[in-house]
Enzyme design. Sequence first.
Site, short mmCIF file in Angstrom:
data_model
loop_
_atom_site.label_atom_id
_atom_site.label_comp_id
_atom_site.label_asym_id
_atom_site.label_seq_id
_atom_site.Cartn_x
_atom_site.Cartn_y
_atom_site.Cartn_z
N HIS A 57 0.85 -1.19 0.00
CA HIS A 57 0.00 0.00 0.00
C HIS A 57 0.89 1.25 0.00
O HIS A 57 0.66 2.18 -0.74
CB HIS A 57 -0.93 -0.01 1.22
CG HIS A 57 -1.90 1.13 1.25
ND1 HIS A 57 -2.97 1.20 2.10
CD2 HIS A 57 -1.97 2.27 0.52
CE1 HIS A 57 -3.66 2.32 1.89
NE2 HIS A 57 -3.06 2.99 0.94
N GLU A 107 0.62 8.36 -3.54
CA GLU A 107 1.56 7.94 -2.49
C GLU A 107 2.78 8.85 -2.47
O GLU A 107 3.30 9.18 -1.40
CB GLU A 107 1.99 6.48 -2.71
CG GLU A 107 0.88 5.47 -2.46
CD GLU A 107 0.41 5.47 -0.99
OE1 GLU A 107 1.25 5.44 -0.09
OE2 GLU A 107 -0.82 5.53 -0.76
N HIS A 111 3.23 10.92 0.85
CA HIS A 111 4.24 10.32 1.73
C HIS A 111 5.67 10.47 1.21
O HIS A 111 6.59 10.72 1.97
CB HIS A 111 3.93 8.83 1.94
CG HIS A 111 2.53 8.58 2.42
ND1 HIS A 111 2.14 8.86 3.71
CD2 HIS A 111 1.43 8.11 1.79
CE1 HIS A 111 0.86 8.55 3.86
NE2 HIS A 111 0.41 8.10 2.71
#
Length: 245
Positions: A57, A107, A111
């Site tokens: 993930h 993502e 992040h």
Amino acid sequence: MRSFTLVLLLCLGYGHLTTSYKPFMQVWSKLIVTHHWPQTFCSVEHCDTHFDYWTLHGLWPDKGGTCNTSWHFNASQIEDLMPEMKKWWPDLLHPDPSNSTVFWKHEWQKHGTCAVQSEALDSEHKYFSKALELYHKLDLDGVLRKSNIVPSEKFYNFDDIEEAIYGFYNVKPKIQCIPPKLGENVQTLGQIEICFSKDFHLINCQKSELDNRNQPNDILTYGSTGYMVCQENKEVYYPPLIGKY
Ligand SMILES: *[C@@H]1O[C@H](CO)[C@@H](O)[C@H](O)[C@H]1NC(C)=O
Ligand SMILES: *[C@@H]1O[C@H](CO)[C@@H](O)[C@H](O)[C@H]1NC(C)=O
Ligand SMILES: *[C@@H]1O[C@H](CO)[C@@H](O)[C@H](O)[C@H]1NC(C)=O
């Protein structure tokens, strides 16, 4: 009067702190490798999946989010990783077109731009290849299988799952489930997080009371799956693949 001055000073002090404090400079100390179980994800999100292994993930620093909005995701920088990415880090929500990069872009923005604080992760290519490297090193599927924890219609004790993971890595994972439906007693295994220090050593994922909340993580923007930390006293369903092909 004196307390007013004190309050004023505190306010000024706080104001000073907040103005000089840049959220994107939040220093993180831990990296979380998050795996999700595609069948659980897709049963909630109503997607079809053919993945019968834990997929990646994300690789998440424990602090900060969307740290640099001007560092745009550029798919060509990770062209060489694409075959790996599609296999191990697939976009479960948007499986078609197979060349979609929406998930990885998300993502990266959320992040990756925070992870770049670390020299080992200070480019898109370093970030994505390190995530894949850690994922392979962990081999979560293999670890669970070794303890006979495999997708099944029978239920597992939560402790057995946690013990299988702890027993192998020797660090505490964070295991998340879809909580039981009202009137039921079985939770569904959804997400497993394994944590690393900044220098990529396995460390415990802290299991605090705070962690028991439904963590926003990626949920708000990437699907609405309501994962919660699994409840220790409840059985766990680890659903076999039923997704259409
Ligand atoms: C944000 O990203 C841009 C583009 O890569 C870079 O030039 C800039 O230095 C970054 N800002 C910070 C604070 O890291
Ligand atoms: C994306 O990366 C490629 C390869 O490094 C580079 O040639 C291209 O200019 C980049 N595109 C943007 C918009 O930065
Ligand atoms: C995906 O591939 C198709 C067909 O090759 C192409 O037309 C489309 O532009 C591609 N989409 C993206 C997001 O790259």
